[in-house]
Scaffold this motif. Sequence first.
Motif, mmCIF file in Angstrom:
data_model
loop_
_atom_site.group_PDB
_atom_site.id
_atom_site.type_symbol
_atom_site.label_atom_id
_atom_site.label_comp_id
_atom_site.label_asym_id
_atom_site.label_seq_id
_atom_site.Cartn_x
_atom_site.Cartn_y
_atom_site.Cartn_z
ATOM 1 N N SER A 1 0.814 -1.217 0.000
ATOM 2 C CA SER A 1 0.000 0.000 0.000
ATOM 3 C C SER A 1 0.848 1.268 0.000
ATOM 4 O O SER A 1 0.340 2.373 -0.195
ATOM 5 C CB SER A 1 -0.934 0.025 1.214
ATOM 6 O OG SER A 1 -0.195 0.138 2.417
ATOM 7 N N GLY A 2 2.135 1.116 0.226
ATOM 8 C CA GLY A 2 3.022 2.274 0.239
ATOM 9 C C GLY A 2 3.290 2.798 -1.157
ATOM 10 O O GLY A 2 3.130 2.090 -2.155
ATOM 11 N N THR A 3 3.686 4.036 -1.237
ATOM 12 C CA THR A 3 4.054 4.633 -2.523
ATOM 13 C C THR A 3 5.390 4.034 -2.977
ATOM 14 O O THR A 3 6.133 3.449 -2.167
ATOM 15 C CB THR A 3 4.204 6.147 -2.388
ATOM 16 O OG1 THR A 3 5.319 6.423 -1.522
ATOM 17 C CG2 THR A 3 2.939 6.780 -1.826
ATOM 18 N N PRO A 4 5.730 4.170 -4.249
ATOM 19 C CA PRO A 4 7.037 3.686 -4.717
ATOM 20 C C PRO A 4 8.196 4.240 -3.900
ATOM 21 O O PRO A 4 9.166 3.529 -3.615
ATOM 22 C CB PRO A 4 7.079 4.163 -6.171
ATOM 23 C CG PRO A 4 5.641 4.183 -6.593
ATOM 24 C CD PRO A 4 4.894 4.653 -5.375
ATOM 25 N N GLN B 1 8.054 5.204 -0.712
ATOM 26 C CA GLN B 1 8.031 4.569 0.602
ATOM 27 C C GLN B 1 8.606 3.158 0.557
ATOM 28 O O GLN B 1 9.298 2.726 1.490
ATOM 29 C CB GLN B 1 6.595 4.526 1.133
ATOM 30 C CG GLN B 1 6.068 5.861 1.615
ATOM 31 C CD GLN B 1 4.629 5.773 2.067
ATOM 32 O OE1 GLN B 1 3.800 5.137 1.414
ATOM 33 N NE2 GLN B 1 4.316 6.408 3.185
ATOM 34 N N GLN B 2 8.320 2.443 -0.523
ATOM 35 C CA GLN B 2 8.805 1.074 -0.633
ATOM 36 C C GLN B 2 10.318 0.990 -0.759
ATOM 37 O O GLN B 2 10.895 -0.084 -0.604
ATOM 38 C CB GLN B 2 8.132 0.385 -1.823
ATOM 39 C CG GLN B 2 6.646 0.145 -1.604
ATOM 40 C CD GLN B 2 5.965 -0.505 -2.787
ATOM 41 O OE1 GLN B 2 6.584 -0.777 -3.814
ATOM 42 N NE2 GLN B 2 4.671 -0.767 -2.661
#
Length: 380
Positions: free
Chosen positions: A149-152, A154-155
Motif C-alpha cells: 500500500s506504500g508509494t514507490p 516509501q517502498q
Amino acid sequence: MKFKIIAIAAMFPLFASAQSSSFTISGKIGNLNKPVTVYLDYKDDGAGREDSTLLVNGTFSFTGHTEGIAVARMSLGHNGEGKQLSIFKGNDDIYFYFSNENMVINSKDSLINATVTGSKVYDDYAAYNKTIGGSIMELDRVANNEFKSGTPAQQKDTAFIKAIDMRFRKNVALRTQKQIQFAKDNPDSFFGLVALSESVGAKMDIERTEAIYNAINDKWKATALGIAMAERIQAAKTVGVGDVAPLFTSKNVNGKPISLADYKGKVVLIDFWASWCEPCRAESPNLKTQYKLYKDKGFEIISISLDTDRKRWLKAIADDGLTWLQASDLKSLTESVIAKKYGIGAVPSFFLIGRDGKIIANSDIQGEALNKRLAKMFNN
C-alpha cells in the motif's frame, strides 16, 4: 518485497490418535479450469503425503485416511506453474488441520478467501487462531499488504520498511504470549499442545515449557507432536548458552563428511535453514558479508539444510552464492537427527559456537545481533 520473517517449518509435525474412517476434502474455487491445479501436502503420524488435481469448472476433491489429526498445506497454482513454484510464491496457499471428516472449501476466486465447513477439527483450529490473534500467515499478509500500500518512494524507504517490520515482530511477540496462555488454559485440547509447540523458539524457557507440557493430556503427549515436544525439551537442556555444542557429522554437497569436531578452535555459526524458507534465504546476504569479513580470522559457518530435495538444495546454494560449508542428510525438520539434537522447532535457527566448543549464543543470533557479536570477538 515480502516480509516473511518467520518460517513455520514446525507446521509439519503430525499427530496420531487412532481413527477408522476416511476423509474427503472437496471444494469449488470459482469456475476455474486447467491448467489451474490444487496441491495438497499433509503429514499424518509423522508420514508425509502429497496429492494434486486439476480444477474442473472450479471443483476438486481429495480422499484418504488419517491416523489422527493431520496438518496440511494446500496451494493453488493458477498458471500450472507446478507445486514448488506455487508454494515458493506463497500467493495463494492455506494451512489447516483436519481429520477423517468431510471438509468443504469454497471461494469465488482463491484459497486465501475460502470458507471451510464440515470439519470440527478445522473449527477448533479457527477458534484457536482467533484466540491468539491469527496465524503467522495472516500476520504476514498484513505486513505485506502494508508494504504494497506504500508509494514507490516509501517502498524504497528503509524507515518505512523498518516500521512495518517492527509492527510485524510486535504482533508475533504478542501472539506468542497468547499461545503460551492458551496452552496453560487448554491442557485437554490438542491445540493446547500445538500452541505450546509453536510458541517455543530456540531460546526455550525450559522450566515454564516443561511445566505446561506436563499438564497436557496424556493422549496428546502420545502423539507424534507430543513426543517431538518432549524431545525438544530434553534437547533444550543440553544446548543452552555455556553448554558444549552437540557433535554431529553430516554430508556435504559431494557426499563427503563434515564434522563439527573438526572445527574446534574456530568460532562456528551453525545455521539451520532450507531452500523453501524465505527468512533463511533473506539472511544469506548478511552471512556472506560476515563470512568474508572474518573467515581468515578463524570464523566458519556450517549450514545444515533441512531440505529433502537434493536438486532444490543445490540450486539454492548456487542461486544465493553460498561459499561456506554446506551439509545435509536430506531429512526434514521432524526427521533430522541433527535438528533433534539441537531441539530445532523451526527455521531459521542459529547457534554460535566458541573456540572451546561451547555455545555462545542461539535463537536471536542473526542479523545485526550476529554482526555486533562477531565484530566484538574479532576486532578486539
